[in-house]
Design a protein around this motif. Structure first.
Motif, mmCIF file in Angstrom:
data_model
loop_
_atom_site.group_PDB
_atom_site.id
_atom_site.type_symbol
_atom_site.label_atom_id
_atom_site.label_comp_id
_atom_site.label_asym_id
_atom_site.label_seq_id
_atom_site.Cartn_x
_atom_site.Cartn_y
_atom_site.Cartn_z
ATOM 1 N N LEU A 1 10.701 11.965 11.537
ATOM 2 C CA LEU A 1 9.721 11.382 10.619
ATOM 3 C C LEU A 1 8.546 12.331 10.408
ATOM 4 N N ALA A 2 8.014 12.882 11.492
ATOM 5 C CA ALA A 2 6.887 13.804 11.371
ATOM 6 C C ALA A 2 7.280 15.043 10.578
ATOM 7 N N HIS A 3 8.503 15.510 10.804
ATOM 8 C CA HIS A 3 8.992 16.692 10.080
ATOM 9 C C HIS A 3 9.087 16.409 8.577
ATOM 10 N N LEU A 4 9.579 15.227 8.211
ATOM 11 C CA LEU A 4 9.724 14.868 6.800
ATOM 12 C C LEU A 4 8.372 14.635 6.130
ATOM 13 N N ALA A 5 7.445 14.094 6.878
ATOM 14 C CA ALA A 5 6.151 13.719 6.292
ATOM 15 C C ALA A 5 5.215 14.912 6.096
ATOM 16 N N ARG A 6 5.344 15.949 6.936
ATOM 17 C CA ARG A 6 4.369 17.046 6.899
ATOM 18 C C ARG A 6 4.213 17.670 5.518
ATOM 19 N N PRO A 7 5.295 18.107 4.841
ATOM 20 C CA PRO A 7 5.085 18.736 3.534
ATOM 21 C C PRO A 7 4.507 17.782 2.499
ATOM 22 N N MET A 8 4.733 16.497 2.666
ATOM 23 C CA MET A 8 4.168 15.533 1.720
ATOM 24 C C MET A 8 2.670 15.364 1.945
ATOM 25 N N LEU A 9 2.267 15.291 3.189
ATOM 26 C CA LEU A 9 0.837 15.164 3.475
ATOM 27 C C LEU A 9 0.068 16.393 3.003
ATOM 28 N N GLU A 10 0.717 17.556 3.048
ATOM 29 C CA GLU A 10 0.054 18.778 2.619
ATOM 30 C C GLU A 10 -0.309 18.736 1.132
ATOM 31 N N GLN A 11 0.400 17.922 0.362
ATOM 32 C CA GLN A 11 0.137 17.850 -1.081
ATOM 33 C C GLN A 11 -1.065 16.988 -1.424
ATOM 34 N N ILE A 12 -1.537 16.173 -0.496
ATOM 35 C CA ILE A 12 -2.632 15.242 -0.772
ATOM 36 C C ILE A 12 -3.954 16.002 -0.843
ATOM 37 N N PRO B 1 0.834 -1.207 0.000
ATOM 38 C CA PRO B 1 0.000 0.000 0.000
ATOM 39 C C PRO B 1 0.870 1.259 0.000
ATOM 40 N N PHE B 2 0.357 2.323 -0.593
ATOM 41 C CA PHE B 2 1.119 3.555 -0.733
ATOM 42 C C PHE B 2 1.572 4.104 0.618
ATOM 43 N N SER B 3 0.679 4.119 1.598
ATOM 44 C CA SER B 3 1.033 4.695 2.903
ATOM 45 C C SER B 3 2.167 3.906 3.552
ATOM 46 N N GLU B 4 2.103 2.585 3.427
ATOM 47 C CA GLU B 4 3.154 1.746 4.020
ATOM 48 C C GLU B 4 4.493 2.023 3.338
ATOM 49 N N TYR B 5 4.464 2.140 2.008
ATOM 50 C CA TYR B 5 5.695 2.421 1.283
ATOM 51 C C TYR B 5 6.250 3.794 1.658
ATOM 52 N N LEU B 6 5.402 4.813 1.672
ATOM 53 C CA LEU B 6 5.864 6.174 1.933
ATOM 54 C C LEU B 6 6.512 6.283 3.307
ATOM 55 N N TYR B 7 5.817 5.811 4.330
ATOM 56 C CA TYR B 7 6.382 5.923 5.676
ATOM 57 C C TYR B 7 7.585 5.009 5.857
ATOM 58 N N GLY B 8 7.598 3.884 5.146
ATOM 59 C CA GLY B 8 8.758 3.002 5.208
ATOM 60 C C GLY B 8 10.003 3.661 4.637
ATOM 61 N N GLU B 9 9.844 4.374 3.527
ATOM 62 C CA GLU B 9 10.983 5.063 2.923
ATOM 63 C C GLU B 9 11.446 6.234 3.791
ATOM 64 N N LEU B 10 10.503 7.000 4.332
ATOM 65 C CA LEU B 10 10.873 8.158 5.144
ATOM 66 C C LEU B 10 11.577 7.749 6.427
ATOM 67 N N SER B 11 11.238 6.586 6.947
ATOM 68 C CA SER B 11 11.831 6.161 8.227
ATOM 69 C C SER B 11 12.966 5.165 8.043
ATOM 70 N N ARG B 12 13.394 4.950 6.787
ATOM 71 C CA ARG B 12 14.403 3.916 6.505
ATOM 72 C C ARG B 12 15.659 4.081 7.359
ATOM 73 N N ASP B 13 16.154 5.278 7.513
ATOM 74 C CA ASP B 13 17.398 5.512 8.262
ATOM 75 C C ASP B 13 17.142 6.154 9.628
ATOM 76 N N LEU B 14 15.903 6.068 10.100
ATOM 77 C CA LEU B 14 15.557 6.690 11.373
ATOM 78 C C LEU B 14 15.343 5.633 12.452
ATOM 79 N N ASP B 15 15.598 5.989 13.691
ATOM 80 C CA ASP B 15 15.336 5.117 14.835
ATOM 81 C C ASP B 15 14.015 5.556 15.459
ATOM 82 N N LEU B 16 12.931 4.855 15.114
ATOM 83 C CA LEU B 16 11.620 5.243 15.621
ATOM 84 C C LEU B 16 11.434 4.868 17.091
#
Length: 614
Positions: free
Chosen positions: A389-400, A365-380
């Protein structure tokens, strides 16, 4: 019935027929004020979002974006051939279709280009059957498992070896050679001689939404380079808009559950041969917004199909970034990564259609892929990682654009960040309010933004709003002089403002024929990329609620928008001239033009300045 049907007759026919009668015979419609509503026949839905507007002569679905006139409905939904659709509408209107003794030559440049590409298509297909060296091409197709029926469906052909086969067959005079050159079927060497662009290749016709060939792709036979070759862009073909296999997919499957986006011609052909015909391919470019909008016209779910190597992962990320802009409610995107060394064609031959469809159903699913890529090098597990992660995701969510999709994506992000969704939403809203405005380079005068920043600062809907007003009030075109429209050309000089180009063309159309109603105006663009945009604007789609003024206010709004566009065009011209003056490239005439524009701009600011009270 033979020959070309006059455009005037088609225009008159669309005025005569009741579009609600045409569509109502096939879709259950209910009266809703001056419109009709029903479940969209182009996609699966439970709540009616399909609107038919009889007084405008068009339909529009706010769910999947399907739109058009009575004629386009018969062409796209009923799959009627063009002349059959005209005959059907003529029967409803009680008129006869004009008949001509013989086909007449097309008098417009686009028509002549289409004719030339069609002739080339027939010639390539003929070579696959008749040419003395066709065996190499036939053997290649057999090795790839393509049978005669599938080859015929996709119009696969053969460009023989040699530099002048197509040229000598079709380029019989200077005009024919110019047409071949303009469509990209031949090239011209430095010494002025011509040569076939496609040589010793399997050919794949690329069709428009009406099934007409507009360009070609070619796969080399042997070890030459490049392995795949596309027609260059032309007045008919823009690779960022077209998809290989789109028309064939639409003919093969009425209402597919999902549609695939793959990378190559043979992927599309191989999937169709293997029993999965609902696939299209981008043409050597990353997926664009136009590509995705077309795919969502076919199905509510789009599956991106990528190789699992590094190049495939990069392509997936680019596609995902583009997909954010088209994620309307009711749409779904998944990503399928293939095993190493496999492509869709090889995989379906190895596993079969059922196993391949199982892979599609299990795609990420798109959401799983997107968050998986954004958090690939992060320690959640760490607070800092979740904040990042939240900082990286915010501008992307704004585009939806889809409210429901955006809300659910935000909820999933809140889970990953381990914080209440309400708190995350409040923080995001606060961040938007305190973001600083973009600063522009300082100039000796209040200069306009540079061309590369215009698209970020200018409200994109400005020219679209003007076009939507024209479609409701065609008489407003009298407010826009030909000279003013010529000045607006500066805004689209780099080809970056197709909305401005469309507005200028529409005004010219209304200057020539002032009394054309909206449905007739729109029908003149049938078969072009601009047709869908016009229908969408006529229905108000993509414009904020309350954007269009009503009554007498519409005249004032149109004048204001036109004035703003002209001011923007003058500002862009000033900036270009100023850059040339600074680099010492400006001619004396350009310097004089710059200072004249500067004085005019200063005069406007002085006129608009508040008057001091004594």
């Amino acid at each position: 019935m033979s020959g070309r049907i006059p455009q005037d007759f088609i225009n008159d026919l669309l005025e005569r027929v009741d579009i609600s009668e045409v569509i109502g015979a096939r879709v259950e419609l209910k009266k809703a004020g001056s419109e009709y509503k029903g479940l969209c026949p182009f996609h699966t839905e439970k709540t009616p979002s399909f609107h038919v507007i009889p007084d405008k002569g068009f339909y529009h679905c706010f769910g999947c974006g399907a739109n058009g006139t009575a004629l386009s409905f018969l062409l796209e939904h009923e799959r009627m051939p063009f002349q059959d659709a005209i005959a059907y509408l003529a029967g409803l209107a009680g008129v006869e279709v004009p008949k001509e003794a013989a086909p007449t030559p097309r008098d417009d440049r686009r028509g002549r280009l289409l004719d030339m590409v069609d002739r080339a298509d027939r010639w390539f297909r003929q070579q696959l059957v008749q040419h003395a060296e066709r065996a190499t091409a036939v053997d290649y197709l057999r090795r790839r498992g393509v049978d005669g029926a599938v080859a015929k469906t996709f119009g696969i052909g053969f460009a023989p070896p040699g530099r002048r086969g197509l040229l000598e067959a079709l380029g019989t005079d200077d005009e024919q050679r110019r047409l071949l050159l303009e469509t990209g079927l031949i090239g011209q060497a430095d010494d002025g001689s011509y040569y076939d662009r496609f040589r010793n290749r399997i050919t794949f016709p690329i069709r428009d939404t009406r099934g007409r060939p507009i360009a070609f792709g070619g796969r080399i036979l042997g070890d030459g380079q490049p392995k795949y070759l596309n027609s260059p862009e032309s007045p008919l073909f823009h690779k960022g808009r077209e998809l290989y296999g789109f028309w064939e997919c639409r003919q093969a499957v009425r209402d597919p559950e999902r549609v695939l986006l793959v990378e190559g011609y043979m992927d599309v052909v191989g999937l169709a041969q293997g029993g999965v015909p609902e696939a299209c391919a981008s043409l050597g470019t990353a997926a664009t917004r136009d590509h995705l909008e077309k795919l969502f016209r076919l199905a509510p779910e789009v599956v991106f199909c990528f190789d699992g190597d590094a190049a495939g992962l990069r392509a997936a990320w680019k596609a995902a970034r583009t997909a954010l802009e088209v994620l309307e409610d009711g749409r779904e995107i998944r990503l399928l990564f293939l095993p190493a060394g496999e492509d869709p064609d090889s995989l379906i031959r190895k596993e079969g259609a059922d196993a391949f469809r199982t892979r599609l159903a299990q795609a990420t699913p798109f959401s799983e892929y997107l968050y998986g890529e954004l958090s690939r090098d992060l320690d959640l597990a760490a607070l800092d990682g979740r904040a990042r992660l939240a900082h990286l995701a915010r501008p992307m969510l704004e585009q939806i654009p889809g409210r429901l999709v955006k809300s659910l994506m935000l909820g999933r992000l809140a889970e990953l960040a381990r914080m209440p969704v309400e708190e995350l939403q409040r923080i995001f809203q606060g961040a938007r309010q305190v973001e600083p405005a973009m600063e522009l380079p300082r100039e000796p005068e209040p200069a306009p933004p540079r061309p590369e920043t215009v698209r970020r600062r200018v409200r994109v809907a400005r020219e679209d709003t003007a076009t939507a007003l024209l479609l409701r009030r065609p008489e407003l075109a009298a407010e826009a002089s030909a000279e003013a429209m010529e000045r607006l050309a500066a805004l689209d000089a780099p080809g970056s403002r197709p909305g401005v180009r469309l507005l200028r063309a529409l005004v010219a159309q209304l200057h020539a024929q002032p009394d054309l109603p909206a449905a007739v105006l729109i029908s003149a663009w049938l078969g072009t990329p601009e047709h869908e945009r016009l229908v969408r604007l006529a229905g108000g789609a993509g414009l904020p609620a309350g954007e269009l003024a009503q009554g007498e206010r519409a005249l004032q709004q149109f004048r204001e928008i036109l004035a703003m566009l002209l001011d923007e065009a003058a500002g862009m011209r000033r900036q270009i001239l100023l850059d040339r003056i600074r680099t010492g490239e400006a001619t004396p005439e350009e310097q004089a033009e710059y200072f004249a524009l500067k004085r005019a701009s200063a005069g406007v600011r002085e006129d608009s300045a508040p008057v001091a009270r004594g």
